[in-house]
Design a protein around this motif. Structure first.
Motif, short mmCIF file in Angstrom:
data_model
loop_
_atom_site.label_atom_id
_atom_site.label_comp_id
_atom_site.label_asym_id
_atom_site.label_seq_id
_atom_site.Cartn_x
_atom_site.Cartn_y
_atom_site.Cartn_z
N VAL A 1 0.83 -1.20 0.00
CA VAL A 1 0.00 0.00 0.00
C VAL A 1 0.87 1.25 0.00
O VAL A 1 1.91 1.31 0.66
N GLY A 2 0.40 2.26 -0.73
CA GLY A 2 1.09 3.55 -0.73
C GLY A 2 0.44 4.53 -1.67
O GLY A 2 -0.59 4.24 -2.29
N THR A 3 1.04 5.70 -1.78
CA THR A 3 0.54 6.73 -2.69
C THR A 3 0.96 6.40 -4.12
O THR A 3 1.91 5.66 -4.35
N VAL A 4 0.23 6.94 -5.08
CA VAL A 4 0.53 6.70 -6.49
C VAL A 4 0.56 8.03 -7.22
O VAL A 4 -0.09 9.00 -6.82
N ALA A 5 1.29 8.04 -8.32
CA ALA A 5 1.51 9.29 -9.05
C ALA A 5 0.23 9.81 -9.70
O ALA A 5 -0.04 11.01 -9.69
N VAL A 6 -0.56 8.90 -10.30
CA VAL A 6 -1.75 9.35 -11.03
C VAL A 6 -2.75 10.01 -10.08
O VAL A 6 -3.29 11.08 -10.37
N ALA A 7 -2.99 9.39 -8.93
CA ALA A 7 -3.91 9.98 -7.95
C ALA A 7 -3.35 11.29 -7.42
O ALA A 7 -4.10 12.25 -7.16
N SER A 8 -2.03 11.37 -7.27
CA SER A 8 -1.40 12.61 -6.81
C SER A 8 -1.60 13.71 -7.83
O SER A 8 -1.91 14.86 -7.48
N LEU A 9 -1.42 13.35 -9.10
CA LEU A 9 -1.62 14.34 -10.17
C LEU A 9 -3.07 14.80 -10.22
O LEU A 9 -3.36 15.99 -10.37
N LEU B 1 -19.28 -1.88 -11.06
CA LEU B 1 -19.29 -0.56 -11.72
C LEU B 1 -17.88 -0.16 -12.15
O LEU B 1 -17.72 0.55 -13.15
N VAL B 2 -16.86 -0.61 -11.42
CA VAL B 2 -15.48 -0.28 -11.78
C VAL B 2 -15.12 -0.90 -13.13
O VAL B 2 -14.26 -0.38 -13.84
N ASP B 3 -15.80 -2.00 -13.50
CA ASP B 3 -15.49 -2.66 -14.76
C ASP B 3 -15.86 -1.82 -15.97
O ASP B 3 -15.48 -2.15 -17.09
N PHE B 4 -16.62 -0.74 -15.76
CA PHE B 4 -16.94 0.14 -16.88
C PHE B 4 -15.71 0.92 -17.35
O PHE B 4 -15.75 1.54 -18.41
N LEU B 5 -14.65 0.93 -16.54
CA LEU B 5 -13.38 1.48 -17.01
C LEU B 5 -12.68 0.37 -17.78
O LEU B 5 -12.05 -0.51 -17.22
N SER B 6 -12.80 0.40 -19.10
CA SER B 6 -12.26 -0.68 -19.93
C SER B 6 -10.74 -0.66 -19.93
O SER B 6 -10.10 0.31 -19.52
N HIS B 7 -10.17 -1.76 -20.41
CA HIS B 7 -8.71 -1.87 -20.50
C HIS B 7 -8.15 -0.76 -21.38
O HIS B 7 -7.14 -0.13 -21.05
N ALA B 8 -8.81 -0.49 -22.50
CA ALA B 8 -8.33 0.55 -23.42
C ALA B 8 -8.38 1.93 -22.75
O ALA B 8 -7.48 2.75 -22.92
N THR B 9 -9.42 2.17 -21.96
CA THR B 9 -9.54 3.44 -21.24
C THR B 9 -8.39 3.62 -20.26
O THR B 9 -7.76 4.68 -20.21
N ILE B 10 -8.10 2.57 -19.50
CA ILE B 10 -7.04 2.66 -18.49
C ILE B 10 -5.68 2.84 -19.15
O ILE B 10 -4.85 3.63 -18.68
N VAL B 11 -5.42 2.11 -20.24
CA VAL B 11 -4.13 2.24 -20.94
C VAL B 11 -3.92 3.67 -21.41
O VAL B 11 -2.86 4.27 -21.19
N GLY B 12 -4.93 4.25 -22.07
CA GLY B 12 -4.79 5.62 -22.57
C GLY B 12 -4.72 6.64 -21.47
O GLY B 12 -3.91 7.57 -21.52
N THR C 1 2.48 11.02 -19.06
CA THR C 1 3.10 12.06 -19.89
C THR C 1 3.02 13.42 -19.22
O THR C 1 4.00 14.18 -19.18
N VAL C 2 1.85 13.73 -18.69
CA VAL C 2 1.66 15.02 -18.01
C VAL C 2 2.55 15.11 -16.78
O VAL C 2 3.17 16.16 -16.51
N ALA D 1 11.14 8.35 -13.70
CA ALA D 1 11.50 6.95 -13.91
C ALA D 1 10.31 6.02 -13.66
O ALA D 1 10.11 5.03 -14.37
N ALA D 2 9.51 6.34 -12.66
CA ALA D 2 8.33 5.53 -12.37
C ALA D 2 7.25 5.71 -13.43
O ALA D 2 6.57 4.75 -13.82
N MET D 3 7.11 6.93 -13.94
CA MET D 3 6.03 7.23 -14.87
C MET D 3 6.28 6.69 -16.27
O MET D 3 5.33 6.35 -16.99
N LEU D 4 7.51 6.61 -16.68
CA LEU D 4 7.80 6.14 -18.03
C LEU D 4 7.28 4.71 -18.24
O LEU D 4 6.91 4.34 -19.36
N GLY D 5 7.24 3.94 -17.16
CA GLY D 5 6.72 2.58 -17.28
C GLY D 5 5.23 2.52 -17.51
O GLY D 5 4.70 1.49 -17.94
N LEU D 6 4.50 3.62 -17.24
CA LEU D 6 3.06 3.65 -17.45
C LEU D 6 2.69 3.99 -18.89
O LEU D 6 1.53 3.85 -19.28
#
Length: 673
Positions: free
Chosen positions: A133-141, A186-197, A204-205, A448-453
């Motif tokens: 468990v911990g903080t994540v960059a996307v939620a922080s952004l 309801l979380v499944d409505f976030l499709s794989h393609a949505t999450i990837v993009g 990137t941001v 470095a962490a974000m480039l992997g996303l």
């Protein structure tokens, strides 16, 4: 044409197998079964059946706190493994926590606070053995972007901080509510393609935002879009600090090289080895796992020895000692910006939930155990509610930290407890050591962490397999990069929902033909060698029939009939006599769908055609029976398989000579027999 009119063609002396009509079921019982399958597909109460009250109480506690179930079986061997894993992920959690807190425009110490209380809560309530468990960059952004649009973190830091706590509280309430109400689907409505993009756009941001730290800029745009960031960077070229750029570039290079070894090690362990026990782990894993902490230590020593802070290299500064102070009184429920906090909490909560559950399920699959999605939601929710009251902001289960936990050999969630105690020691005694940590090193860790996303391989795969999924992915990416994280998310979800509606509104229908030398009937488009059955049109309906597609299906079936009659007239083949509807894929039907079938039946009668059905499923045949449609159609024209329906139709065609068809405009039709 009843049973007495002819002998059914079948090896069964009693004729073809008949489609069974399920017995009538009371409405409330049917509703109960539907709700149970929707919200309780895993039947969590089955373990409570036929148990004495004391046992039910124990099982209830174990259900809420899984640690009570596996805790009594905990061994010294597990403790050794979890101790090593916990210390390892703490070495990653400390620098990442500080970095992500800065990314969220929050005091760096909150990153350490958020790695102390939430992991303890999750260890007691979570069902994953590997999730760290911990903080994540996307939620922080997201926190920085959505709250920053309303409140400036530099001009009004206290209000901004209180809104961050409040958003975390709302996120926790949402997550726990989804779990308690069994609404995790309801979380499944976030499709794989949505999450990837979305993840790629957010990464990137985030990387673009770190140009502020890498170039040593003091003033920077609060916008997250590409144009705003580039304008802010290149309008201050005279303020660029080469010292920061060199230092940041060096540490970024080191982190990327270390990360390369870590990724390779993860992939090898996940995909090439079934059993991790007894496998020797390369020492490179430990080097890569501790690379962020090593960077912080080296960067701090370098700044301290060279006094680089006096030459434009920005440092963290003072971090106060002590454990998490209570923040329950700082929740801004009476603030004018409560709506902003609520919206931020909902969006960040859903994104964090989707990421955490996906990561937990991935590692559970590799270790061949099961995690309960609804339990995970409750655990995430409770740890964020507790966190919001103890000076923490949003936490979940990040992949990078969980991968390190997995590879370090963790056995249970005790590794989170060990990590929390390591962070506690840091908070009590070691925070002054981070005074000279350069911000540019934190920026390097984040990049470095974000480039992997930015998973370009997944985007290429989407383009190869499904172009519409690729459009959804790119819509999310472009929306985030050139608009905002909210715009990107809205675009992606809107495109996904549009596609879902198109699937429902325009279901696939196809004509079936007989595969040569078999009793199998398949699409003539997929199998060009499949033979059309003379005088018979076989249509397959590939989806449930609802009000949204009933009109389309009525018109499409009519067009199929017109096209088939035109084809037969032009080729001089036997005229069309029967239309068989293969209902195997029709899982349900509503009143609009039944009305559509009644209209198709009337239209077929006007054309001089006989409508036949094959294999309507239980829910469909039950509703057709209640609507008296079976009586109208004739039960003898409903068959178990397409093959039996074709046999019956061919038997009649070969036994009885058809009379000329009535005029299509006529309302009456004389039976051919």
């Amino acid at each position: 044409m009843g049973n007495a009119d002819y002998v059914y063609p079948s090896t069964n002396e009693k004729g073809p197998h008949r489609v069974a009509i399920p017995p009538p079921q009371p409405f409330f019982k049917s509703l109960k079964n539907t709700l149970k399958e929707t919200f309780f597909p895993d039947d969590p109460l089955r373990q409570f059946k036929n148990q004495p009250p004391s046992r039910k109480f124990t099982l209830g506690l174990q259900y809420i706190f899984p640690i009570l179930e596996w805790g009594p079986r905990y061994t010294l061997e597990f403790l050794k493994a979890d101790l090593i894993a916990g210390i390892t992920i703490a070495s990653l959690a400390i620098p990442q926590g500080i970095s992500y807190a800065k990314l969220a425009n929050l005091p760096p110490i909150l990153g350490l606070y958020s790695s102390f209380v939430p992991p303890l809560v999750y260890a007691m309530m979570g069902s994953s053995r590997d999730l760290a468990v911990g903080t994540v960059a996307v939620a922080s952004l997201l926190t920085a972007s959505m709250l920053g649009n309303e409140v400036n973190a530099n001009e009004n830091p206290t209000l901004y901080l209180h809104l961050a706590f409040t958003a975390t509280f709302f996120a926790g309430v949402l997550q726990a509510s989804l779990g308690i109400l069994r609404l995790g689907f309801l979380v499944d409505f976030l499709s794989h393609a949505t999450i990837v993009g979305f993840m790629a756009g957010a990464a990137t941001v985030v990387c673009l935002q770190q140009l502020k730290g890498l170039l040593g800029l003091e003033h920077f745009t609060h916008g997250t879009d590409l144009v705003s960031v580039m304008r802010s960077v290149f309008s201050q070229t005279q303020k660029w600090r080469w010292e920061s750029a060199v230092l940041g570039g060096s540490f970024l290079f080191y982190l990327l090289v270390a990360k390369h070894f870590l990724i390779n090690h993860v992939l090898i362990n996940l995909y090439l080895f079934d059993d991790m026990q007894g496998k020797r782990r390369p020492n490179l894993f430990w080097i890569s796992a501790m690379a962020p902490l090593t960077s912080v230590i080296l960067g701090s020593l370098l700044v301290y020895l060279t006094h680089a802070e006096n030459h434009g290299v920005q440092v963290i500064g003072h971090l106060k000692k002590g454990l998490n102070p209570l923040s329950i009184m700082n929740l801004a429920f009476g603030s004018d910006y409560l709506t902003t906090a609520l919206k931020t909490g909902i969006i960040t909560g859903v994104i964090a939930l989707a990421e955490g559950i996906a990561v937990g399920r991935s590692f559970a699959m590799f270790k061949n155990y099961h995690i309960d999605g609804n339990k995970e939601m409750i655990a995430f929710g409770m740890m964020n509610i507790a966190g919001s009251c103890t000076s923490c902001y949003l936490t979940t289960g990040p992949f990078s930290r969980s991968a390190v936990n997995y590879n370090a050999g963790c056995k249970t969630a005790v590794s989170n407890i060990v990590m929390a105690f390591a962070v506690m020691i840091t908070l009590l005694f070691l925070t002054p050591l981070f005074h000279y940590t350069p911000l540019v090193v934190l920026s390097s860790i984040i990049i470095a962490a974000m480039l992997g996303l930015i998973d370009y391989e997944a985007a290429i795969h989407l383009y190869t397999i499904d172009k519409f999924d690729f459009i959804v992915c790119m819509g999310a990416y472009v929306g985030v990069v050139f608009g905002s994280v909210e715009i990107g998310l809205v675009i992606a979800v809107a495109l996904s929902v549009l596609r879902l509606l198109l699937f429902v509104a325009r279901p696939k229908t196809c004509a079936l033909g007989n595969v040569q030398d078999s009793g199998i009937y398949r699409s003539v488009d997929q199998y060009p060698n499949a033979n059309h059955v003379p005088g018979i049109l076989i249509l397959e309906i590939g989806a449930p029939i609802y009000f949204a597609n009933a009109s389309y299906l009525r018109e499409r079936i009519s067009r199929w009939i017109n096209e088939e009659e035109d084809r037969l007239n032009s080729s001089g083949e036997t005229s069309l006599q029967y239309v068989i509807l293969d209902m195997s894929a029709v899982g349900n039907i509503d009143t609009s769908g039944i009305s559509m079938l009644e209209e198709v039946k009337k239209n077929s009668d006007r054309r001089g055609l006989k409508l036949v059905m094959a294999n309507p499923v239980g829910e469909v045949i039950k509703k057709l029976n209640k609507a008296k449609f079976i009586e109208t159609l004739g039960q003898e024209w409903i068959y178990l398989t397409v093959g039996e329906a074709v046999e019956a139709c061919n038997f009649v065609l070969n036994t009885y000579k058809p009379k000329p068809k009535a005029d299509p405009e006529s309302e009456t039709w004389s039976n051919n027999v």
